[in-house]
Design a protein around this motif. Structure first.
Motif, short mmCIF file in Angstrom:
data_model
loop_
_atom_site.label_atom_id
_atom_site.label_comp_id
_atom_site.label_asym_id
_atom_site.label_seq_id
_atom_site.Cartn_x
_atom_site.Cartn_y
_atom_site.Cartn_z
N VAL A 139 -8.35 -28.17 -0.63
CA VAL A 139 -9.12 -27.03 -0.16
C VAL A 139 -8.64 -25.82 -0.96
N TYR A 140 -9.55 -25.16 -1.61
CA TYR A 140 -9.22 -24.01 -2.43
C TYR A 140 -9.51 -22.73 -1.64
N TYR A 141 -8.50 -21.87 -1.58
CA TYR A 141 -8.60 -20.64 -0.81
C TYR A 141 -8.59 -19.43 -1.75
N GLY A 173 -17.45 -25.25 -5.13
CA GLY A 173 -16.79 -26.41 -4.57
C GLY A 173 -17.73 -27.59 -4.46
N GLY A 174 -17.20 -28.71 -4.03
CA GLY A 174 -18.02 -29.91 -3.89
C GLY A 174 -17.38 -31.09 -4.55
N LEU A 175 -18.22 -32.05 -4.90
CA LEU A 175 -17.76 -33.30 -5.48
C LEU A 175 -18.04 -33.33 -6.98
N THR A 229 -12.71 -23.69 0.51
CA THR A 229 -13.81 -24.54 0.07
C THR A 229 -13.23 -25.83 -0.50
N GLN A 230 -13.83 -26.94 -0.15
CA GLN A 230 -13.30 -28.25 -0.53
C GLN A 230 -13.72 -28.62 -1.95
N VAL A 231 -12.75 -29.07 -2.72
CA VAL A 231 -13.01 -29.63 -4.04
C VAL A 231 -12.57 -31.09 -4.02
N THR A 232 -13.49 -31.97 -4.35
CA THR A 232 -13.21 -33.40 -4.35
C THR A 232 -13.46 -33.95 -5.75
#
Length: 119
Positions: A92-94, A9-11, A113-116
């Motif tokens: 947000v990916y679960y 995850g992340g940017l 987890t955040q995906v941007t």
């Protein structure tokens, strides 16, 4: 009983790539389906991709051809390789796992987890 721990995850910039992984641990008999769901602000949680123990896959139409789900049964781990990320992918990916514990099967979720996607 069963813990799902996500990483990745992340940017990322539009058109970029990102990888997620999720490892299951705990006491269980077997892991059946594993997969990924996502939830964007103001929207319901939706299926991204599922993979069966034998490797059969099911993808949301919106991600077909761009996202790939894989799994390593020996490591109780599921992966999501995301390519050509677009503006409607951030969420947000679960991680999800359908796990047989003793004689019954239960659904378990990771913490998200955040995906941007942004330039």
């Amino acid at each position: 009983q069963v813990q799902l721990v996500e990483s990745g995850g992340g940017l990322v910039q539009p058109g970029g790539s990102l990888g997620l992984s999720c490892a299951a641990s705990g006491r269980f008999f077997s892991i059946n389906d594993m997969g990924w769901y996502r939830q964007a602000p103001g929207k319901e949680r939706e299926l991204v991709a599922l993979i069966g123990r034998g490797g059969s896959t099911n993808y949301a139409d919106s991600v077909k051809g761009r996202l790939t789900i894989l799994r390593d049964n020996a490591k109780n781990t599921v992966y999501l390789q995301m390519n050509s990320l677009k503006a409607d992918d951030p969420a947000v990916y679960y991680c999800y796992a359908h796990v047989t514990v003793i004689a019954r099967a239960y659904s378990f979720w990771g913490q998200g987890t955040q995906v941007t996607v942004s330039s």
